[in-house]
Write an enzyme that holds these catalytic residues in place. Structure first.
Site, PDB file in Angstrom:
ATOM      1  N   LYS A  12       0.834  -1.206   0.000  1.00 37.46           N
ATOM      2  CA  LYS A  12       0.000   0.000   0.000  1.00 37.46           C
ATOM      3  C   LYS A  12       0.867   1.254   0.000  1.00 37.46           C
ATOM      4  CE  LYS A  12      -4.256  -0.428   2.029  1.00 37.46           C
ATOM      5  NZ  LYS A  12      -5.132  -0.547   3.190  1.00 37.46           N
ATOM      6  N   GLU A  34      -9.019  -0.464  17.184  1.00 33.99           N
ATOM      7  CA  GLU A  34     -10.166  -1.243  16.698  1.00 33.99           C
ATOM      8  C   GLU A  34     -10.967  -0.438  15.689  1.00 33.99           C
ATOM      9  OE1 GLU A  34     -11.991  -4.089  18.438  1.00 33.99           O
ATOM     10  OE2 GLU A  34     -10.649  -4.420  20.120  1.00 33.99           O
ATOM     11  N   ASP A  64      -9.468   3.254   4.262  1.00 31.92           N
ATOM     12  CA  ASP A  64     -10.250   2.053   4.535  1.00 31.92           C
ATOM     13  C   ASP A  64     -11.064   1.778   3.284  1.00 31.92           C
ATOM     14  OD1 ASP A  64     -10.778   0.064   6.565  1.00 31.92           O
ATOM     15  OD2 ASP A  64     -12.847   0.727   6.466  1.00 31.92           O
ATOM     16  N   SER A  65     -11.092   0.521   2.874  1.00 31.03           N
ATOM     17  CA  SER A  65     -11.789   0.234   1.622  1.00 31.03           C
ATOM     18  C   SER A  65     -12.446  -1.126   1.655  1.00 31.03           C
ATOM     19  CB  SER A  65     -10.801   0.321   0.446  1.00 31.03           C
ATOM     20  OG  SER A  65      -9.758  -0.608   0.621  1.00 31.03           O
ATOM     21  N   PHE A 145      -5.316  -8.435  -5.948  1.00 30.26           N
ATOM     22  CA  PHE A 145      -5.496  -9.091  -4.651  1.00 30.26           C
ATOM     23  C   PHE A 145      -6.988  -9.113  -4.324  1.00 30.26           C
ATOM     24  CE2 PHE A 145      -6.571  -5.599  -1.703  1.00 30.26           C
ATOM     25  CZ  PHE A 145      -6.378  -4.524  -2.542  1.00 30.26           C
ATOM     26  N   GLY A 146      -7.318  -9.708  -3.200  1.00 30.26           N
ATOM     27  CA  GLY A 146      -8.690  -9.671  -2.688  1.00 30.26           C
ATOM     28  C   GLY A 146      -9.723 -10.145  -3.701  1.00 30.26           C
ATOM     29  N   ASP A 148     -10.340  -9.000  -6.618  1.00 29.86           N
ATOM     30  CA  ASP A 148     -10.013  -8.618  -8.006  1.00 29.86           C
ATOM     31  C   ASP A 148     -10.430  -9.647  -9.059  1.00 29.86           C
ATOM     32  OD1 ASP A 148      -9.076  -6.144  -7.347  1.00 29.86           O
ATOM     33  OD2 ASP A 148      -6.953  -6.608  -7.610  1.00 29.86           O
ATOM     34  N   HIS A 173     -11.152   2.555  -7.246  1.00 32.82           N
ATOM     35  CA  HIS A 173     -11.585   3.350  -6.086  1.00 32.82           C
ATOM     36  C   HIS A 173     -10.383   4.008  -5.405  1.00 32.82           C
ATOM     37  CE1 HIS A 173     -10.624  -0.750  -5.271  1.00 32.82           C
ATOM     38  NE2 HIS A 173     -10.646  -0.629  -3.968  1.00 32.82           N
TER      39      HIS A 173
HETATM   40  P1  IMP Z   1      -8.205  -2.339   2.928  1.00 32.60           P
HETATM   41  O1  IMP Z   1      -9.062  -1.482   3.807  1.00 32.60           O
HETATM   42  O2  IMP Z   1      -7.617  -1.581   1.773  1.00 32.60           O
HETATM   43  O3  IMP Z   1      -7.199  -3.137   3.677  1.00 32.60           O
HETATM   44  O4  IMP Z   1      -9.183  -3.393   2.224  1.00 32.60           O
HETATM   45  C1  IMP Z   1     -10.037  -4.271   2.961  1.00 32.60           C
HETATM   46  C2  IMP Z   1     -10.453  -5.431   2.089  1.00 32.60           C
HETATM   47  O5  IMP Z   1     -11.275  -4.970   1.007  1.00 32.60           O
HETATM   48  C3  IMP Z   1      -9.304  -6.166   1.421  1.00 32.60           C
HETATM   49  O6  IMP Z   1      -8.790  -7.153   2.260  1.00 32.60           O
HETATM   50  C4  IMP Z   1      -9.991  -6.780   0.198  1.00 32.60           C
HETATM   51  O7  IMP Z   1     -10.699  -7.951   0.566  1.00 32.60           O
HETATM   52  C5  IMP Z   1     -11.004  -5.715  -0.170  1.00 32.60           C
HETATM   53  N1  IMP Z   1     -10.440  -4.786  -1.183  1.00 32.60           N
HETATM   54  C6  IMP Z   1     -10.147  -3.471  -1.004  1.00 32.60           C
HETATM   55  N2  IMP Z   1      -9.650  -2.937  -2.136  1.00 32.60           N
HETATM   56  C7  IMP Z   1      -9.614  -3.951  -3.034  1.00 32.60           C
HETATM   57  C8  IMP Z   1      -9.184  -4.004  -4.396  1.00 32.60           C
HETATM   58  O8  IMP Z   1      -8.699  -3.044  -5.012  1.00 32.60           O
HETATM   59  N3  IMP Z   1      -9.316  -5.209  -4.985  1.00 32.60           N
HETATM   60  C9  IMP Z   1      -9.828  -6.300  -4.362  1.00 32.60           C
HETATM   61  N4  IMP Z   1     -10.216  -6.300  -3.103  1.00 32.60           N
HETATM   62  C10 IMP Z   1     -10.119  -5.116  -2.429  1.00 32.60           C
END
Ligand code: IMP
Length: 191
Positions: A12, A34, A64-65, A145-146, A148, A173
């Protein structure tokens, strides 16, 4: 100009440095904090306030996403990382998402990224980016990742996992939220 980023995630941090060139980006892990807010914006502010207390007079940011699926009333939402339980596991999350969408006619979904900032003078700022699309019937692609491999961004026949990092950043995003951060910092480069 230096900015502290509330993360322990080196990937990140690198991505933020690439999208915000010219900034000295330093990580500060908000470990133990938390994320109890019901939405991304609330959680981003919880994290940035936690690290800003340690860096008075400096720029700080936290993001946060996650993914929200219309047919699932916005799930996985703030539980995106741990949708299928602890520990966080993308393959299990994706499998559960496909299972919960079995038979759904509407597969619309969007990612949201909220970035909270605190300026050297203590003022708070917010940048939010969204990317709309659909959940595929099966995963494709090996990048990213995640979620995608399951996310088909609007106007594309391919998943996020089939796009190059640059192509994803241009429409994602996170890319959109960081472009807004660049505008916010551009007008206020101090400290
Ligand atoms: P974080 O807040 O960026 O750590 O995202 C939290 C979770 O949202 C991640 O562990 C993924 O499961 C999902 N996520 C967030 N952004 C993405 C992305 O760009 N691609 C896929 N999954 C995402």
């Amino acid at each position: 100009m230096k900015i502290f980023v509330a993360t322990h995630n080196a990937h990140k941090l690198r991505e933020i440095s690439q999208i915000l060139p010219g900034l000295e980006v330093a990580a500060d892990d908000p470990e133990g904090v938390e994320e109890t807010a019901p939405d991304f914006v609330g959680n981003a502010f919880i994290k940035v306030r936690a690290i800003a207390a340690r860096h008075p007079g400096a720029w700080c940011m936290a993001d946060d996403s996650g993914l929200e699926v219309d047919a699932l009333d916005g799930a996985p939402g703030v539980r995106s990382a741990r949708y299928a339980g602890e520990p966080s596991d993308s393959a299990r999350n994706n499998a559960l998402l496909l299972k919960n969408l079995e038979g759904a006619s509407d597969r619309s979904a969007h990612f949201t990224c909220a970035i909270a900032l605190i300026a050297p003078d203590g003022t708070e700022h917010l940048a939010v980016g969204r990317c709309f699309g659909k959940i595929a019937l099966s995963p494709s692609g090996a990048g990213g990742f995640g979620y995608d491999p399951l996310f088909l961004p609007e106007g594309f026949a391919t998943s996020f996992a089939e796009l190059s990092a640059d192509a994803k950043n241009a429409i994602s995003h996170r890319g959109r939220a960081l472009a807004e951060v660049r505008r916010i910092l551009g007008g206020r480069q101090s400290a």
